[in-house]
Design a protein around this motif. Sequence first.
Motif, PDB file in Angstrom:
ATOM      1  N   TYR A 172       0.850  -1.201   0.000  1.00 44.71           N
ATOM      2  CA  TYR A 172       0.000   0.000   0.000  1.00 44.71           C
ATOM      3  C   TYR A 172       0.885   1.251   0.000  1.00 44.71           C
ATOM      4  O   TYR A 172       0.663   2.189   0.763  1.00 44.71           O
ATOM      5  N   HIS A 174       1.377   3.661  -2.172  1.00 48.08           N
ATOM      6  CA  HIS A 174       1.000   4.864  -2.913  1.00 48.08           C
ATOM      7  C   HIS A 174       0.182   5.799  -2.039  1.00 48.08           C
ATOM      8  O   HIS A 174      -0.766   6.449  -2.499  1.00 48.08           O
ATOM      9  N   LEU A 175       0.570   5.861  -0.773  1.00 45.66           N
ATOM     10  CA  LEU A 175      -0.144   6.665   0.211  1.00 45.66           C
ATOM     11  C   LEU A 175       0.859   7.399   1.075  1.00 45.66           C
ATOM     12  O   LEU A 175       1.889   6.840   1.475  1.00 45.66           O
ATOM     13  N   TYR A 265      -8.887   4.894  -1.962  1.00 47.30           N
ATOM     14  CA  TYR A 265      -7.749   4.118  -2.473  1.00 47.30           C
ATOM     15  C   TYR A 265      -8.308   2.749  -2.838  1.00 47.30           C
ATOM     16  O   TYR A 265      -9.020   2.140  -2.042  1.00 47.30           O
ATOM     17  N   TYR A 308      -4.096   0.063  -9.352  1.00 45.83           N
ATOM     18  CA  TYR A 308      -4.510   0.805  -8.160  1.00 45.83           C
ATOM     19  C   TYR A 308      -4.995   2.195  -8.543  1.00 45.83           C
ATOM     20  O   TYR A 308      -4.582   2.778  -9.545  1.00 45.83           O
ATOM     21  N   ALA A 310      -5.386   5.774  -6.518  1.00 50.46           N
ATOM     22  CA  ALA A 310      -5.016   6.405  -5.250  1.00 50.46           C
ATOM     23  C   ALA A 310      -5.394   7.879  -5.252  1.00 50.46           C
ATOM     24  O   ALA A 310      -5.277   8.568  -6.264  1.00 50.46           O
TER      25      ALA A 310
END
Length: 446
Positions: A172, A174-175, A265, A308, A310
Amino acid sequence: MAAYFLFLIIAASAFSTIKADVSIDCGGSEVYADEYSNGWVGDDLYIQHGESFVVQSTKSVDRAMTTLRVFTQRKKSCYSDSNDVFKGSKVLVRVSFFYGNYDGKSSPPSFDLQFDGNHWTTVETSSDEVVSYEAIYVPKLDTISVCVSQTSPNMFPFISAIEVRNLDSKMYGHLDSNRALMLTRRVAYGTKEIIRSTDDIYDRIWVPAINKGDFTVLTSDESIIEVSLDDGPPQAVFQNAFATNSTSMSITLGTNLPTTEVPMYMNMYFSEVSVLDSTQKRSFELYIDGKPNSNPIIPVYGAAKEMYLANYTASSNTTFSLVASSDSTLPPLINALEVFTISDVLTDGTNSNDVEGLVSLQKEFTVLGDWGGDPCLPSPYSWDWINCTSASTPRVTALYLGSFGLSGFLPDFSSMTALEIIDLHNNSLIGSIPDFLGTLPNLKQL
């Protein structure tokens, strides 16, 4: 967060060993393993207040759901777990609630849930259903806390189970690490049973998607799927898929997002189920509210792909669908889906100098040791015996410890320089008045 990023991923990654997993059976007292080989412990090492109950419901539930701990006295009641592994690592925290009519009142309560000084959600418990919440984030300290707070008269908060799982740092990714992911949906399409720790080393819970007859269930011809993705989805989710019955039909993705727009997301997972001949092609795109928003997605046989989305702002009214490309001879498919909302920026917590002073008091006086979680946050749920400022990094301005049954010497808490009031009356303290009290620059009342 109007801007968003959308990518296809097919990348290699290396996964670290899980280090700090814990499963707490709240209200329970025994050590045992569940059907997924997860080890559970009772909660007596984590909390010393509240009252344990056994549910009255006859519904078949996991063992951890048959007991709970109820809190009737404090503004905020917290479980805390300390481990050097936590700080700066990525964790999954899952908290579950099963009312089960433990009090015989047939009145499931609502109350607030918090983690590490941050508001999480308002828990709406059910008469006879398990309610769970899951967050993925990077703790800022070496202690993780889960707290509940009463918000309505006669609605006492409780917790049935707390699970913490250590994740790989690449997951995870991309946060912003200063925010948390709050799960709204995680499903595996085409599977008949829940997929979790026996197949997923991170013990995420993949729920079978419901097929109301709109989809064809596909099963992969390949028994071993190559999964080289940073998010580490289990191989088991790629053994089955949903597909539409024709290229003219699309797959609409359920998100369980709220009715108001929020930053979200989403991870989508794909794998071709059979070797295609030269006349066959499966290609599709992600559409948002009827408009194409991706390059063509072409699943690979025997391997996993991921897309994904985001930092996209959406709500339950936003439509996400997989639509066959114009040159595709086969309909779209999907193997698994994860959907999250994105939290506000996570707090740094109460001023560290004040926390240091409070810890010294807790170490000296055992009666204070059972107060956990962030001392001041989230507002207004500070510890009952302190006052705090309203700053984003609050300071402690008062200690109300009169008649607390304190006995012994007063420890040094000179780091708490914002203190204005210290109330220690009607205790059994010994020794002379410490010199450091005279150096507190803002002290007005002792």
